[in-house]
Every structure is written in C-alpha cells, then in structure tokens.
Scaffold this active site. Structure first.
Site, PDB file in Angstrom:
ATOM      1  N   TYR A 145       0.860  -1.186   0.000  1.00 14.95           N
ATOM      2  CA  TYR A 145       0.000   0.000   0.000  1.00 14.95           C
ATOM      3  C   TYR A 145       0.894   1.233   0.000  1.00 14.95           C
ATOM      4  O   TYR A 145       1.855   1.303   0.765  1.00 14.95           O
ATOM      5  CB  TYR A 145      -0.897  -0.006   1.236  1.00 14.95           C
ATOM      6  N   ASP A 240       9.278   2.697  -0.481  1.00 16.10           N
ATOM      7  CA  ASP A 240       8.249   3.373   0.310  1.00 16.10           C
ATOM      8  C   ASP A 240       8.528   3.043   1.774  1.00 16.10           C
ATOM      9  O   ASP A 240       8.166   1.983   2.266  1.00 16.10           O
ATOM     10  CB  ASP A 240       6.862   2.899  -0.122  1.00 16.10           C
ATOM     11  N   LYS A 268       4.653   9.388   8.703  1.00 12.33           N
ATOM     12  CA  LYS A 268       4.476   8.860  10.060  1.00 12.33           C
ATOM     13  C   LYS A 268       5.498   9.389  11.056  1.00 12.33           C
ATOM     14  O   LYS A 268       5.408  10.523  11.509  1.00 12.33           O
ATOM     15  CB  LYS A 268       4.461   7.321   9.997  1.00 12.33           C
TER      16      LYS A 268
END
Ligand code: KE4
Length: 432
Positions: A145, A240, A268
């Site tokens: 994702y 990623d 994050k």
C-alpha cells in the site's frame, strides 16, 4: 465486558456526518466487526477512550508514536513553536534543518521535498520518476500500500503480464493501464514485466518490509535483485519507507538491508504525530521537481512550522539515542517470540513475522510471504481475537492485514500483560 456507551453514541452521530463514520476506513472496525472505540487521550503506552477504558497501544497511530504518546521532547518543541504562529506559507529555518537531518539519517536522500502525508509523498515520487525518465509505467507489488493515489489503487491484471485493473471505484482504466503488478518476493515476475514492457517502466515502488499485508519479510536476495534490475534497465527504484523509515533503523530498511534506493518516501515518524510526509533521493531526479524542474508539486502546508517542530524533535531524539533501537528490538522479539510460542502451545502453530519493532500474528499455520499467502488467514477468528484482546486492555490493529508497531514505552511489565492477554484471547477466539 467494556463499557463502550459513549463510543457507540459518537459512532452513530458520526455515521450521519462522515462516510462510514470515520476519516480513514480501517478505523471503522469493518474487518473485525463491532463499533470503533473513540479515543480521548493517550500518554506513554496507554490509550484512554471516551468511556474511560484504558488500553496498551500496539498501533501508535499506525507508526508515528515510536516514543509512545505525548513524549515530553516532542511536546516541548511544539509548545516552543506555538506562540510564533501556526503557518506562514513561506520558507522557514526548520525546513532547512529538517532536510539536513533527513539527509544525514538517510544518505541516499540527496535532496528532499516535504509534503503533508505518505500518500502525497508516494504520488509525488512517482510523478518525479516519470518526469525524470520520460516513461509512463510503474511496477508495484500486490498487497503493498502506498496511500490512496489513483496509480496505486490497482489490482493485479487478468494476465500476469497485462496492466492492472482499478481496485477502487473512481480509478479509471486509463490510470490502471500504466500500473503493472507483481507478487511480492517474486523476482522472475518482475523480470517478465520488464521484458514485456521494454523502455516503458519509469519506476518500481515497494515497501522494503511490508506492513500492509500484515508483516511480510523480503526474501533473501529479493531487494538486491530489484536493485540490480532497476540499475540495469534505468528504472527508478523507490523504497516506500512511510512505515519502515526511522523505525527499523535510524536509516530505515535501506540501512538494515544495505540497499541504496534511488528515491525514498517517508511519513508517520517524520512528523512526530503531526502531518508530515517527504519524498527524496538522487539529486539528478529531485532537480526535476518544480521550481527547479518541470515536475509540478506543491502544498499550502508543506513544511508547516508546527509539524516540522514535532518531527524534528522526534527525529533528533532517535538520531541522538540509537540505543533505543536495541531496546525496541529486545521488547519486540519478546512480544513476537512469545506470541509464536503461545500459539504453538495451544496447537495453533500460527505464523508470526517480525522485523524490528513491526510484527504480525497471522491466523494461518502456513508461511506468509506474499498476498496470496496472507489471504489464507482465518479472518473471522482474527476478529474474535481482536475483541478478546480489546476486552483485556490491549489495542491491536483492527485488521489481520496490518502490522503492529511497538513503541519505546512498552516495558517488560507490559510485554507480560500482552502475552497473558494473548494466551487467554487465543483460547477464547478458538473455544479452547
Ligand atoms: P498516509 O497518506 O496515510 O500518511 O500514508 C500512506 C501510506 C504510504 N505508504 C505506506 C507503506 C503506508 O503504510 C501508508 C499508510 N499506512 C496506513 C496503515 N496501513 C495508514 C492507516 C490508515 O490508512 O488509516
């Protein structure tokens, strides 16, 4: 049983105002059943919900709260920045300092652009790679994702060598035709995609350690194989590291595995809990990004002074005390190994995958190395386990296909609390 009266009432109101009653789908508890718990506050390892119930947090806002909730070092930085206005829409000194620190911690990032989310980081990195190479297609892996950008909401196509198909309403066939997909850990599949699309692939993007299938580990040689293929074919290799960045090591997965990515996306932890994303990498690629180059990307709140204050404080702390990663490794190993042992003792032999302070308990006794493997899990039993743990004051990801994130606030005592609850909850979930 927990008193969740206020959460339930809030959820009913929320559903009349917000799609599905939440601002991000996974929060709705759809894959585990029941209604979401609304949180009121959090400190250290503990969450407190609107009914006063307390939980030990193993999600930590899906990764950002690596130091636990409300660490003084981050709050102090935010308090200091607060009186100086919340946003200027003009460059600030902290953005320069943050870029220098990111480059120091992740040396493959020669230039970096701050954005406001991991999604923005991944969307922008793909656009920069396409602008740099002049090529249109990208390769992604099933089960990885990269945020909700159209180019990533793509399922595997009907044929292994055909373009993907939209995996969300609202994503067009036109977009899907430029996204090719391969099973994770399947290097031959990537080689075949490259051979079938010669000179057309701008970038290959992956989670170097996957959190979004549950925790899936790169097979021996997989990352190096991708590195070699991308070098050979002029394809931009994008790691990623929105989840793994600054978590698996100060320099993320690329430090842990010794692989140099051409571009890296971050999120994050980099924001300390406030909205920050970033993408960066080789200078020749990043110099394509406006206003230096012709790849347009912008953002009103990019480099926001409050968000960079929080992010810098957290990154500086992690950079200054690398021994925190040793402590995280120890507590995470006890949690994961203890979970695996308990499941085995109960005759379940479930698979537990862990890298650093990310791990997952898969409700299957088969190995889990890609999305097809993960789909063998007994998700109904996982749902029962999730609620059994919640009732014992342990807050897990409300989905089998997510990873847990351990914070430095998890003490030996809380490891024991988790393992006791794990044993009781696995027995409850399976009627043992
Ligand atoms: P955001 O746009 O949510 O900041 O980041 C997107 C993203 C990009 N790359 C990776 C590897 C990610 O894990 C994410 C976001 N992770 C999810 C958890 N699976 C966030 C939780 C949510 O969507 O609510």
């Amino acid at each position: 049983m927990l008193n969740l009266t206020t959460s339930a009432a809030l959820f009913e109101r929320a559903k009349t105002l917000i799609p599905g009653g939440v601002n991000s789908p996974v929060r709705a508890f759809r894959s585990v059943g029941g209604s979401p718990v609304f949180m009121a506050s959090a400190h250290g390892a503990w969450l407190t919900d609107v009914d006063g119930n307390q939980y030990v947090d193993f999600i930590n806002s899906w990764g950002p709260m690596i130091l636990g909730h409300a660490p003084e070092v981050v709050l102090d930085a935010v308090r200091a920045a607060l009186p100086n206005s919340l946003s200027f829409g003009a460059p600030t000194h902290r953005e320069v300092e943050m870029a220098e620190l990111i480059r120091e911690m992740v040396p493959s990032i020669e230039k970096v652009r701050l954005v406001n989310s991991g999604t923005e980081a991944c969307m922008s990195a793909i656009r920069a790679a396409r602008g740099y190479t002049g090529r249109a297609k990208i390769i992604k892996f099933e089960g990885c994702y990269h945020g909700h950008g159209d180019a990533f909401l793509i399922a595997a196509g009907s044929g292994a060598l055909t373009a993907g198909e939209p995996d969300s309403a609202g994503v067009t066939i036109g977009v899907a035709q430029d996204t090719l997909t391969a099973p994770y850990n399947d290097l031959p599949a990537v080689e075949a995609l490259i051979a079938a699309n010669p000179g057309q692939i701008a970038a290959l993007i992956l989670e170097p350690v996957v959190g979004n299938m549950g925790l899936v580990i790169p097979a021996e040689g997989f990352l190096q194989g991708l590195r070699d293929l991308c070098t050979q074919h002029g394809i931009v290799l994008i790691f990623d590291e929105v989840m793994t960045g600054f978590r698996l090591a100060p320099g993320g997965a690329q430090q842990l595995y010794g692989i140099t990515a051409d571009m890296t996306t971050l999120g994050k932890i980099i924001g300390g809990g406030l909205p920050v994303g970033a993408y960066g990498g080789r200078e020749d690629i990043m110099n394509c990004v406006a206003p230096a180059g012709k790849v347009y990307q912008a953002g009103t709140l990019s480099g926001n002074p409050m968000a960079t204050a929080a992010g810098m404080a957290q990154l500086r702390y992690l950079h200054e005390y690398p021994e925190l990663y040793t402590a995280l490794e120890a507590s995470s190993a006890r949690l994961a190994d203890g979970t695996r042992q308990i499941a085995a003792e109960l005759g379940l032999n479930y698979t537990v995958n862990r890298v650093g302070s990310m791990f997952s308990l898969f409700f299957t006794d088969k190995p889990v190395n890609n999305l097809d493997d993960a789909k063998h899990c007994d998700t109904a039993a996982f749902g029962r386990y999730f609620h059994a743990m919640l009732n014992r004051g342990i807050y897990l990801a409300p989905s089998q296909f997510e990873a847990l994130f351990v914070s430095t606030a998890i003490t030996d005592e809380l490891v024991e609390k988790y393992l006791t609850a794990c044993r009781e909850s696995l027995k409850e979930a399976h009627g043992l």
